[in-house]
Design a protein around this motif. Structure first.
Motif, short mmCIF file in Angstrom:
data_model
loop_
_atom_site.label_atom_id
_atom_site.label_comp_id
_atom_site.label_asym_id
_atom_site.label_seq_id
_atom_site.Cartn_x
_atom_site.Cartn_y
_atom_site.Cartn_z
N LEU A 1 -4.17 1.83 -9.32
CA LEU A 1 -2.98 2.64 -9.59
C LEU A 1 -3.51 4.12 -9.77
CD1 LEU A 1 -1.71 0.04 -12.31
CD2 LEU A 1 -0.99 0.39 -9.85
N GLU B 1 7.17 2.97 3.07
CA GLU B 1 8.26 3.25 3.86
C GLU B 1 8.12 4.57 4.68
OE1 GLU B 1 10.49 3.45 0.52
OE2 GLU B 1 11.32 5.41 0.93
N TRP C 1 1.13 5.74 0.82
CA TRP C 1 1.44 6.71 1.60
C TRP C 1 0.26 7.71 1.92
CZ3 TRP C 1 1.40 10.80 -0.85
CH2 TRP C 1 2.17 10.80 -2.02
N GLY D 1 10.33 -0.37 -0.89
CA GLY D 1 9.62 -1.06 -1.98
C GLY D 1 10.57 -1.84 -2.84
N GLY E 1 -0.67 1.84 -5.71
CA GLY E 1 0.56 2.62 -5.88
C GLY E 1 0.63 3.38 -7.34
N SER E 2 1.72 3.59 -7.59
CA SER E 2 1.78 4.09 -8.93
C SER E 2 1.80 3.25 -10.00
CB SER E 2 3.15 4.81 -8.93
OG SER E 2 4.09 3.91 -8.78
N VAL F 1 0.81 -1.16 -0.09
CA VAL F 1 -0.16 -0.21 -0.01
C VAL F 1 0.76 1.26 0.08
CG1 VAL F 1 -2.07 -1.23 1.00
CG2 VAL F 1 -0.34 0.09 2.52
N GLU G 1 0.07 12.18 -14.06
CA GLU G 1 -0.39 12.30 -12.64
C GLU G 1 0.45 13.00 -11.71
OE1 GLU G 1 -0.52 8.96 -10.06
OE2 GLU G 1 -2.81 9.28 -9.64
N CYS H 1 -5.87 9.24 -5.56
CA CYS H 1 -5.58 8.58 -6.69
C CYS H 1 -6.88 9.24 -7.78
CB CYS H 1 -5.52 7.08 -6.64
SG CYS H 1 -6.87 6.46 -5.61
P1 NAP Z 1 4.56 3.72 -4.98
O1 NAP Z 1 6.00 4.33 -5.17
O2 NAP Z 1 4.18 2.89 -6.40
O3 NAP Z 1 4.45 2.85 -3.92
C1 NAP Z 1 3.39 2.14 -3.45
C2 NAP Z 1 3.92 0.84 -2.51
O4 NAP Z 1 4.67 0.14 -3.39
C3 NAP Z 1 4.75 1.25 -1.45
O5 NAP Z 1 4.42 0.52 -0.46
C4 NAP Z 1 6.10 1.08 -2.11
O6 NAP Z 1 7.08 1.08 -1.11
C5 NAP Z 1 6.09 -0.27 -2.85
N1 NAP Z 1 7.07 -0.28 -3.92
C6 NAP Z 1 7.62 0.78 -4.68
N2 NAP Z 1 8.53 0.02 -5.31
C7 NAP Z 1 8.35 -1.35 -5.37
C8 NAP Z 1 8.79 -2.58 -5.85
N3 NAP Z 1 9.80 -2.36 -7.02
N4 NAP Z 1 8.14 -3.64 -5.56
C9 NAP Z 1 7.23 -3.69 -4.87
N5 NAP Z 1 6.84 -2.78 -4.12
C10 NAP Z 1 7.22 -1.75 -4.39
O7 NAP Z 1 3.54 4.67 -5.09
P2 NAP Z 1 3.58 5.71 -4.09
O8 NAP Z 1 4.67 7.03 -4.25
O9 NAP Z 1 3.71 5.33 -2.51
O10 NAP Z 1 1.85 6.44 -3.96
C11 NAP Z 1 1.55 7.30 -4.85
C12 NAP Z 1 0.88 6.61 -6.23
O11 NAP Z 1 -0.11 5.47 -5.77
C13 NAP Z 1 0.27 7.56 -7.11
O12 NAP Z 1 0.33 7.32 -8.61
C14 NAP Z 1 -1.23 7.38 -6.91
O13 NAP Z 1 -2.31 7.48 -7.98
C15 NAP Z 1 -1.42 5.88 -6.32
N6 NAP Z 1 -2.41 5.37 -5.69
C16 NAP Z 1 -3.38 4.72 -6.37
C17 NAP Z 1 -4.81 4.51 -5.42
C18 NAP Z 1 -5.77 3.57 -6.20
O14 NAP Z 1 -6.45 3.16 -5.22
N7 NAP Z 1 -6.03 3.69 -7.34
C19 NAP Z 1 -4.64 4.71 -4.06
C20 NAP Z 1 -3.62 5.69 -3.49
C21 NAP Z 1 -2.40 5.92 -4.41
P3 NAP Z 1 7.74 2.32 -0.59
O15 NAP Z 1 7.05 3.11 0.01
O16 NAP Z 1 9.09 1.80 0.19
O17 NAP Z 1 8.53 2.94 -2.02
#
Ligand code: NAP
Ligand code: MG
Length: 494
Positions: A265, A192, A165, A222, A242-243, A163, A395, A298
């Motif tokens: 995403l 994190e 942050w 991550g 996440g992203s 998930v 985004e 998101c």
């Molecule tokens: P992110 O960088 O994609 O991280 C999301 C989660 O994935 C974090 O726990 C992250 O850990 C982990 N992660 C990162 N790299 C990884 C890898 N290579 N393998 C496995 N896990 C990994 O996203 P974010 O920056 O935290 O959040 C912002 C993004 O989330 C935005 O793009 C937003 O649109 C999207 N989002 C979507 C929704 C939805 O419901 N559709 C809801 C909320 C957010 P770390 O924190 O340690 O990097």
């Protein structure tokens, strides 16, 4: 309550540990990092950074709890009862959880309490009921002879939940609760940057008496802990929020054992305001939709399309709203908009605003950071934006609204402008005309469409994205069924 009158939660009194097999442990390597309060840049506590070793221990624990049956074979009504108890515990500890969420994310304390924590409790209650309601069905087969044929819904097994942050507790709970209702055991990795409420949730889970190994929580980076979960052959399914870029990168790793994958995403969601709309309500909702949670949502309505005949009034109204929102630390009683999550995120958002300016957009509200130690960005409105600009295509995940005008375009053309994005998460339509509303609803390529409504999150309604906004749906029956496998059973009665 001022920050001085608030009691610091006990969780912050010593370095954070991880929950594996019912025990609180630190990472074997000793690796750790600071957890920062984005309202002032100060260190709150240290968290342990788990990696492949801890993930493996957690997967083994979850596997034991699944296979030997304390969870997967528990009577469904008993699972419901425990999940409802957890909902109750969230409410009882709501003030403390809200404080932890505000300290860790900077969001207004009132919002953390009224929205994040309450939503998490509601989500648990909604999904708790599904434990006793999941079912297969009998099927009328035409095979020769006499048959009893039916389907069974079974839990998919050990699930890795990853998930972000922006809404840490509610996001964790929105994955844990349907997974547990379905009979799965889980390994949760919080972002994190925001481990606090997930770990407090872990304490409550333990106190309530969930069997060891049913819920494991590994904190870490991550590309280390997260990647280890996705790579692990003992994990049957990944549910990731996440992203889009990280979501795509997971697929190759998940292919190793063909894990089931659900992805929630990013988005670049359009908001359409027609000339006949209730403009005051539309403006309030549009402002809340992009500035709420500092734009770190998101489904944020980040692209506004407004009819030319009402554009001056609407843009002026949004500018006023952007300027009057109080940007302040989350614990400050008058905070309406907190900081973004990190210095890095602030740079990223400011980079987008600068790129907008460079490509010819005009900043009519905000556009600056706010002096001080927190990671604040002013609510920002851009006009004269074009569909090819980075601020319109990508985004931003910050409080930045881009606006474009439309004339008496056909609804076909207008929907095509809304659909001109890789994303397809959400969209809003403001009109009093039924025909316009229904025609737009059908033409928009998005998983969620709202008409004349601000946020409309309800756990009975599936939530998820078309196109590159994701795979699958959360919430509703579909959200729980995503944690099941379907078995077809045919019994020859001859
Ligand atoms: P992110 O960088 O994609 O991280 C999301 C989660 O994935 C974090 O726990 C992250 O850990 C982990 N992660 C990162 N790299 C990884 C890898 N290579 N393998 C496995 N896990 C990994 O996203 P974010 O920056 O935290 O959040 C912002 C993004 O989330 C935005 O793009 C937003 O649109 C999207 N989002 C979507 C929704 C939805 O419901 N559709 C809801 C909320 C957010 P770390 O924190 O340690 O990097
Ligand atoms: Mg990240």
């Amino acid at each position: 309550m001022t920050s001085l009158e608030m009691k610091m939660p006990a969780l912050l009194s010593q370095p954070l540990k991880m929950l594996i097999d019912g025990e609180w442990v630190s990472s074997q390597s000793g690796a750790h990092m600071d957890v920062i309060n984005p309202s002032n840049g100060l260190v709150l506590v240290q968290e342990s950074l788990g990696g492949a070793y801890e993930v493996d221990l957690a997967v083994q624990a979850a596997r034991r709890a699944f296979e030997s049956g304390p969870w997967s074979r528990m009577r469904p009504a008993e699972r419901t009862r425990l999940l409802l108890k957890l909902a109750e515990a969230l409410e009882q500890n709501g003030d403390e959880l809200a404080l932890l969420e505000t300290l860790n994310t900077g969001k207004p304390l009132k919002m953390a309490r009224a929205f994040d924590i309450s939503m998490a409790a509601e989500c648990l209650r909604y999904n708790a009921g599904w434990a006793t309601k999941l079912s297969g069905e009998t099927r009328n087969v035409s095979l020769p002879g006499d048959w009893h044929a039916y389907t069974l819904r079974e839990p998919v097994g050990v699930v890795g939940l990853i998930v972000p942050w922006n809404v840490p507790l509610a996001m964790a709970v929105s994955k844990i609760s349907p997974a547990l209702a379905a009979g799965c055991t889980v390994l949760l990795k919080p972002a994190e940057l925001t481990p606090l409420t997930a770990l407090r949730l872990g304490e409550l889970i333990q106190a309530i008496g969930f069997p060891p190994g049913v819920v494991n929580i590994v904190t870490g980076l991550g590309h280390e802990a997260g990647q280890a979960i996705v790579d692990h052959p003992g994990v049957d399914k990944i549910s990731f929020t996440g992203s889009t870029s990280v979501g795509k990168s997971l697929l190759a790793l998940a292919a190793g054992n063909l894990k089931r994958v659900s992805l929630e995403l990013g988005g670049k969601s359009p908001v359409f305001i027609f000339a006949d709309a209730d403009l005051d309500r539309a403006m309030d909702a549009a402002a809340r939709g992009i500035f709420g949670n500092t734009g770190q949502v998101c489904a944020a309505g980040s692209r506004l399309f407004v009819h030319r005949s009402v554009a001056d009034r609407v843009i002026e109204g949004l500018v006023q709203r952007a300027r009057s929102l109080r940007v302040a630390p989350g614990l400050s009683p008058d905070c309406e908009i907190g900081p973004v999550i990190s210095a890095r995120q602030r740079e990223r958002v400011m980079g987008y605003i600068d790129s907008g300016r460079a490509e010819g957009a005009e900043v009519v509200a905000g556009g600056q950071t706010v002096q001080g130690d927190g990671f604040f960005v002013q609510p920002t409105v851009l006009v004269n934006t074009r569909p090819d600009m980075k601020v319109v295509r990508e985004e931003i995940f910050g409080p930045v609204l881009s606006t474009q005008l439309f004339d008496d375009d056909s609804l076909e053309q207008l929907a095509a402008r809304g659909n001109d994005t890789h994303y397809g998460l959400s969209s809003s339509i403001w009109t009093r005309d039924l025909r316009t509303a229904h025609q737009m609803v059908r033409r928009l390529r998005a998983g969620n469409v709202r008409v004349n409504a601000a946020a409309a999150l309800d756990f009975a309604m599936p939530f998820g994205g078309y196109k590159q906004s994701g795979w699958g749906r959360e919430n509703g029956r579909e959200g729980v069924e995503a944690y099941t496998e379907l078995k077809s059973v045919a019994i020859d009665l001859n």
